[in-house]
Structure formats: C-alpha cells, structure tokens
Design a protein around this motif. Structure first.
Motif, short mmCIF file in Angstrom:
data_model
loop_
_atom_site.label_atom_id
_atom_site.label_comp_id
_atom_site.label_asym_id
_atom_site.label_seq_id
_atom_site.Cartn_x
_atom_site.Cartn_y
_atom_site.Cartn_z
N ARG A 168 52.16 43.77 39.95
CA ARG A 168 51.15 42.71 39.97
C ARG A 168 50.17 42.85 38.82
NH1 ARG A 168 48.27 41.51 45.61
NH2 ARG A 168 50.48 41.13 46.05
N HIS A 169 49.83 44.07 38.46
CA HIS A 169 48.86 44.31 37.38
C HIS A 169 49.55 45.11 36.29
CE1 HIS A 169 45.55 42.92 39.98
NE2 HIS A 169 46.17 43.58 40.93
N ALA A 170 50.09 44.43 35.31
CA ALA A 170 50.82 45.09 34.23
C ALA A 170 50.90 44.17 33.04
CB ALA A 170 52.23 45.49 34.69
N ASP A 171 50.99 44.77 31.86
CA ASP A 171 51.18 44.02 30.62
C ASP A 171 52.64 44.01 30.19
OD1 ASP A 171 48.48 43.43 30.44
OD2 ASP A 171 48.02 45.23 29.30
N THR A 172 53.51 44.51 31.03
CA THR A 172 54.93 44.58 30.71
C THR A 172 55.75 44.25 31.94
OG1 THR A 172 56.73 46.04 29.97
CG2 THR A 172 54.91 47.05 31.17
N THR A 173 56.94 43.76 31.74
CA THR A 173 57.86 43.50 32.85
C THR A 173 58.71 44.72 33.16
OG1 THR A 173 59.50 42.61 31.30
CG2 THR A 173 57.98 41.04 32.32
N TYR A 174 58.55 45.78 32.39
CA TYR A 174 59.37 46.97 32.56
C TYR A 174 58.72 47.88 33.61
CZ TYR A 174 62.90 50.29 31.00
OH TYR A 174 63.99 51.11 30.93
N TYR A 175 59.49 48.25 34.62
CA TYR A 175 58.96 49.11 35.68
C TYR A 175 59.03 50.57 35.25
CZ TYR A 175 58.37 51.57 40.07
OH TYR A 175 57.92 52.42 41.05
N THR A 176 57.90 51.27 35.39
CA THR A 176 57.86 52.72 35.26
C THR A 176 56.94 53.25 36.35
OG1 THR A 176 55.95 52.84 33.76
CG2 THR A 176 58.12 52.54 32.74
N ARG A 185 38.87 46.12 46.97
CA ARG A 185 37.57 46.69 47.31
C ARG A 185 36.42 45.91 46.66
NH1 ARG A 185 36.19 52.06 48.36
NH2 ARG A 185 38.33 52.21 49.21
N CYS A 186 36.57 45.60 45.36
CA CYS A 186 35.45 45.03 44.60
C CYS A 186 35.70 43.62 44.09
CB CYS A 186 35.11 45.93 43.41
SG CYS A 186 34.77 47.65 43.87
N GLY A 187 36.93 43.16 44.16
CA GLY A 187 37.24 41.81 43.67
C GLY A 187 37.41 41.73 42.17
N CYS A 188 37.54 42.88 41.48
CA CYS A 188 37.68 42.87 40.03
C CYS A 188 38.32 44.20 39.61
CB CYS A 188 36.32 42.70 39.36
SG CYS A 188 35.14 43.99 39.81
N VAL A 189 38.62 44.32 38.31
CA VAL A 189 39.24 45.53 37.77
C VAL A 189 38.41 46.04 36.60
CG1 VAL A 189 41.56 44.86 38.47
CG2 VAL A 189 40.74 44.23 36.20
N ALA A 190 38.62 47.31 36.25
CA ALA A 190 37.95 47.88 35.08
C ALA A 190 38.50 47.26 33.81
CB ALA A 190 38.14 49.40 35.06
N PHE A 191 37.72 47.34 32.74
CA PHE A 191 38.08 46.65 31.49
C PHE A 191 39.41 47.11 30.94
CE2 PHE A 191 36.43 50.55 29.72
CZ PHE A 191 37.15 50.73 28.56
N GLY A 198 46.94 43.55 33.06
CA GLY A 198 47.04 42.36 33.91
C GLY A 198 45.98 41.34 33.58
N THR A 199 45.91 40.33 34.41
CA THR A 199 45.02 39.19 34.17
C THR A 199 43.95 39.05 35.25
OG1 THR A 199 46.59 37.74 35.30
CG2 THR A 199 46.80 37.93 32.91
N ALA A 200 43.71 40.08 36.02
CA ALA A 200 42.70 40.00 37.08
C ALA A 200 41.30 39.93 36.48
CB ALA A 200 42.81 41.21 38.01
N LYS A 201 40.36 39.48 37.28
CA LYS A 201 38.98 39.37 36.84
C LYS A 201 38.42 40.74 36.47
CE LYS A 201 34.37 38.56 38.70
NZ LYS A 201 33.58 38.33 39.93
N ILE A 202 37.67 40.77 35.37
CA ILE A 202 37.08 42.02 34.90
C ILE A 202 35.72 42.20 35.56
CG2 ILE A 202 36.38 43.32 32.87
CD1 ILE A 202 38.17 41.40 31.23
N CYS A 203 35.44 43.41 35.98
CA CYS A 203 34.16 43.69 36.63
C CYS A 203 33.00 43.47 35.67
CB CYS A 203 34.14 45.13 37.15
SG CYS A 203 35.27 45.42 38.53
N HIS A 204 31.95 42.80 36.17
CA HIS A 204 30.75 42.53 35.38
C HIS A 204 29.61 43.38 35.92
CE1 HIS A 204 28.65 40.59 32.31
NE2 HIS A 204 28.18 39.52 32.95
N GLU A 205 28.39 43.14 35.40
CA GLU A 205 27.26 43.98 35.74
C GLU A 205 26.97 44.02 37.23
OE1 GLU A 205 24.24 42.58 36.77
OE2 GLU A 205 24.78 40.49 36.53
N LYS A 206 27.15 42.92 37.95
CA LYS A 206 26.88 42.91 39.39
C LYS A 206 27.94 43.69 40.18
CE LYS A 206 29.18 38.43 39.99
NZ LYS A 206 30.35 38.95 40.69
#
Length: 614
Positions: free
Chosen positions: A357-365, A381-387, A391-399
């Motif tokens: 789900r969260h990857a920049d490649t289609t290759y499984y490792t 847990r937080c609704g976002c991911v670290a920078f 993947g394309t999930a929302k990046i965590c902001h200051e809040k």
C-alpha cells in the motif's frame, strides 16, 4: 413354419437354462453364508479371529511377529515388547515426516557455493550527508516553491522556511535538549514551539517536501568524480536524488519504477570492476544535523529496497579512502514450489503476489513490506506519514507532530509492535542479500599527491577547494577564478611554480571535507540457495516405506497380506488356504434335467442335449 419356430424354441430354452444356473448359484452362496454364520456363532467371532491371526503371524513378513504366535510365556513378552517398541518408533518418526511436510513444505538448501558473481545484480548504494540543510541554499526561490512571490520580505520568507524545515526534521531530545533552539522537549521527543507552529500552519506538506529537496545538499555538490568498472562516467548518469529517513540522499543502481531488471548494472569481482566515487562533505555548508559529527552515511542494499540509511547506514568520515568489499547470497524459488503451495505454505511472496500500500515500487521485498506496514500503522494512528516514507499518503504537518513523535518513539522501544509487522510480511521468494566489509586508509597522501598518476584527483580537489575559497590567498584566489572559469586550468596546474603552493592546501581541504569510496564484489563467486519442495510424492513414500522397512520389515506386499487374511479369507465362498475358516460345502449330485416346457412332441431334444432331432 416348423423350421422357423425351431430356432426360436432353442433360444428360449437356452435363456431358461441360464436363469436356472444363476438361481442355483445364488442359493449356494446364501447357503454358504448361512453355514459361515452358523459356524461363527458356534465357534465365536473371537475364536475365528484368533485362529486367523495366528496363521497370519506364522506366515507374515513383518519382523518378529511370528515369534508372538510361536513362543510362550516370557519369550512371547520379550518379542511383544520388541515389536511394540519398533512399531512406536516407526510411528513417531513417520509422524515427524508427515507433520514437517505439512508445516514446512518447502526447504531452502544450498544449490552451489560457486555461482558466478557477474550474474548477481550489483548492489544499490545510498550516500547521505550528515548535514541536512545547506547554508547557501537558504532560502529557496519562492517562485519555484510557491509558484509566486507571497512574502516580499526575504527575511520573513527565510524564517518560514527554517520553521518548516525544523518541523520536518524534528527528532528526539539529546541530553534533555532539542537540536533546534525554538523547540522544547516533552518526554523523549521534541515538539515545536507555539510560535513555530503559527508560522508554518499555512505551508502545505507538499511544499515542505519541496523545500526539503531544494535545501538539502545536492548530488552535484556531494559527488565529485565517478568511475564505473574503471571508466570515467558522469556522476549525473549514475546517481539520482532519493528521499530517505536521513533526508535527501544520492542513490546508485536502484530501480523503483518497475519490477523489471532492465537497466540493473552487473559487474565482476575486484576493485577495478566496481564503483569508485570521490565525495565532498562541504562542512562549511553545515546548518543542521542530528549527529555532532561531520561526514557521510552510506548503505549498501538491494536494488529494489527502500533505503533506511539512518537505521542501518555506516558512517564514513572525510579524509579517508574507504574500501567496501561486498559479498552476496542469492535465493530463488523453483517453479514447482511456486505453483504447489500458497505464499503462507512456502513462507515467501513472489513478485506479483503482494501489492504494498505504501511503496514507490511494484517490486515486493521484505524491507519494503516492513516499511509499508510501519507507514500504515502510522496512518491508522495519526492519519498521516513521516516525510521520508514512500507512497502517496498525506504527510504529517505541524498539528500532527505530537502524534507522529509519540508513535515513532513507541515504535523504537516496543518490540511487540515490530513483531506485528513481521506477522504480515514474508521474505521475497527471489531475493539477493548483500553484506559488507570495510577497510580504510588516510586520504590523500601529502607525499604522493604531486605524482602525475594522481593528477586527476589533485585537479578535482583543487576545483572543489577553489569553489569554497577556504584557506586560499588573494593571489591563489585569482588562479582559482581562472580554474573555475575553465580558462587555462591545464596550463595553471601544469606550472609547478603556481601549483606548488596549492598542494598543501589541497591536502588540507581534502582531509577536512573529502573522502574516496570504492564499492566492489569481494569474490568472483557467491553462494546460491534454492527454495524447493521438501518432499516430492515419491520421496515421502520412500521415506515412510524406508522407516517401516527398517523398523518392522513392512512393505507394500504386507498391506495386501492383511487384506488377504482378514478380508478375503473371512468372506463367503473363500477356498484354498482360507478353508479353515470358511466352510466348504459337500459335493452334491447334479440336478436331473427336466424337460423344457417349450419342448413339443416331434420338435426335437432340448438345446445342448447333443441328440439329433427326431
């Protein structure tokens, strides 16, 4: 008419005869059954079974059983213990074979220890500067970041950029203090001040990531000169910028866009067949680092693995020539193991069997799967991911920072949480693992830098030194200006009177800022493993049969002996050696031939009588 009716009467007479024979056979079978039942009632089922068992024990091929029927008292107990012990031992070992087959149906074994190294993909290499922000790149161009000029005051724009970067690079407290003066400690992790959060709440996370990329040390600045398999190669063709957990770094021979092997580099063994790069740390550009040191972190990893440099990278100081000797192990899965079992049964995933789900490649490792599970847990847990997460999930902001910091802090200490990730991730069925050995020496040599053989290295160092203008006099600054402009550089460097003062300056600059790195395969062969079926059908039959034969003398014929003695010999109508159990009917006279009701006077004898017609 009489001639036509005669064959018809003969046919009817034959059918009637067959019916009579079948009826008599049924009656005989029923009578034998009645006699068998009567005899069983008379002698008892237990007596009949005992009689048959004794005969079986006398004639069976199973080891030791015949002594149970032949011997008496103590000797019979002796052989009984032996037969029972061998039976239990065989059963225990057979259970282990069968259980192992169903629990771990595949086996990874060494196929060869001399697999040619040139058939193994050359590993990917990630180089990160410990400095995350270059002084000279602050602040980035507003037009490039925002698409327009929003802050006419350059000082205000610079402050907003710094606030955004401080939040993005927020880290744990060291000694009760945060690396950024505007931050505060809460527990073991840093939190931005209220003023910092106020100034950054209107900067979208996507623009924060763009600011990070523009202010990080670039690969053009960090990677000075490159050799691939002994040939000079433009570094821009070998390295690309990649987002990692240590900021934006330089990546070599990694392929994330597709799972195909097109473009993956291969090489032989030895230093001349590997990668050689000269890297510049540019310590005078240091602005922010989580380490109180100067240098690089490098990571040798698989060509499809997301680099986790901060967690697994090796530190490289400037002023060193580093030799990274790489050894590899390759594992592949056979086609029959792939098609015969599910991923859980064979304990691995093929490339096409698991989408992350969260990857920049289609290759499984395995590494990508674990990072994807970590990102998903953070989203839950937080609704976002670290920078740095793919993947394309929302990046965590200051809040989101309090939640993000708490989760990462919890993850680093809670091994049960990491164990949950492993429950959802399996190794890749086809994978290559790399291990490294490092050795180093002082770089550059003050005594050898004047040698003509190292003139290219000297030119590269002088060019970098002139670009920084560190330790350069006014007269040398003029010469550096010509060198940087590319005007008469060869003539200047060829003039001993001009270059002599530059030698000690070049050595000093290189020892403070530069390192030379060699990455190569250590040996010309590697170990290759094969994941295949632990047992084929013929092997498991042979194993079970071998155990039965070794402990008991049991074979396939023994199985049919059991059927013969305890099924066939107890069935109605059995003869021969089974006559002891199943009674044999006494011979009876043949029944008199009754005239056929269809026989007419003058029509002739019945069919089959042999008499000619009257």
């Amino acid at each position: 008419m009489a001639s036509t009716a005669q064959p018809m009467e003969k046919d009817l007479h034959g059918v009637s005869t067959i019916q009579k024979i079948m009826k008599e056979a049924v009656q005989m079978s029923q009578k034998e059954e009645v006699e068998l039942v009567a005899m069983l009632k008379k002698k008892g089922y237990r007596d009949i079974f005992r009689e048959q068992a004794e005969k079986y024990c006398e004639e069976t091929t199973i080891h030791g059983v015949k002594y149970l029927a032949r011997e008496r008292s103590a000797k019979r107990w002796y052989w009984g213990v032996i037969v029972l012990g061998t039976f239990c031992s065989a059963s225990f070992l057979i259970y282990g074979v069968v259980d192992n087959y169903f629990r771990s149906p595949t086996l990874v074994s060494i196929e060869t220890t001399d697999y040619p190294v040139h058939r193994i993909p050359f590993p990917a290499l990630t180089i990160c500067n410990l400095n995350k922000i270059s002084n000279s790149s602050l602040p980035p161009d507003q037009q490039t970041v925002l698409g327009r000029v929003v802050y006419p005051n350059e000082t205000e724009w610079r402050q907003r950029v710094l606030d955004a970067l401080e939040i993005a690079y927020m880290d744990s407290c060291a000694g009760g203090r945060c690396p950024l003066s505007a931050d505060s400690c809460e527990g073991d992790h840093c939190l931005p001040s209220a003023e910092t959060r106020r100034r950054t709440h209107d900067i979208p996370p996507e623009q924060v990531r763009k600011i990070m990329a523009m202010t990080s040390p670039s690969c053009d600045e960090m990677v000075v000169a490159c050799l691939w398999r002994g040939r000079k190669t433009p570094c821009s063709k070998l390295f690309k910028t990649q987002r990692t957990d240590l900021g934006y770094c330089c990546l070599f021979n990694a392929h994330y866009d597709s799972a195909k092997q097109d473009g993956v580099l291969y090489s032989g063994s030895g230093n001349k067949n590997g990668l050689t790069v000269m890297i510049d740390v540019k310590r005078y550009e240091y602005y922010l680092s989580h380490f109180l040191s100067v240098g690089f972190k490098i990571l040798v990893h698989g060509t499809h693995d997301e680099p986790e440099v901060r967690q697994r990278g090796m530190a490289i100081p400037p002023g060193q020539e580093i030799f990274v000797a790489v050894t590899a192990e390759e594992t592949y899965t056979t086609a029959r193991a792939e098609s015969s079992f599910t991923p859980e049964e064979r304990n691995c995933y093929m490339e096409h069997e698991r989408a992350l789900r969260h990857a920049d490649t289609t290759y499984y490792t395995l590494a990508n799967c674990l990072l994807s599970r970590e990102a998903q847990a953070l989203v839950d847990r937080c609704g976002c991911v670290a920078f740095y997460m793919p993947g394309t999930a929302k990046i965590c902001h200051e809040k989101d920072l309090p939640c993000l910091q708490t989760f990462l802090h919890h993850l680093s200490r809670d091994f049960n949480l990491s164990a949950e990730f492993w429950e959802h991730c399996l190794p890749a069925c086809d994978e290559t693992k790399y291990s490294t050995e490092l050795s180093s020496s002082l770089f550059p040599s003050q005594e050898l830098i004047k040698n003509e053989a190292f003139s290219d290295i000297f030119k590269a160092i002088v060019t970098r030194m002139c670009a920084s203008l560190i330790g350069v006099t006014q007269q040398q600054s003029k010469e550096c200006s010509l060198i940087l402009a590319g005007k008469g550089a060869e003539e200047l460097l060829a003039n001993d009177s001009l270059t002599e003062p530059l030698y000690p300056l070049a050595v000093n600059y290189a020892r403070l800022n530069m390192a030379k790195l060699h990455v190569f395969f250590k040996t010309n062969s590697v170990t290759r493993y094969k994941r295949d079926l632990m047992y084929t059908i013929d092997q498991i039959i042979a194993n079970i049969g071998g155990l039965l034969g070794l402990f008991m003398g049991f074979s396939l014929v023994t199985f049919f002996e059991l059927i013969y003695y305890f099924v066939l010999n107890l069935s109605p109508g059995s003869r021969g050696s089974g006559g002891r159990v199943a009674p044999t009917a006494s011979p009876r006279p043949a029944p008199a031939q009754a005239p056929s009701p269809d026989t007419r006077e003058g029509a002739g004898a019945p069919v089959g009588s042999g008499a000619p017609p009257g």
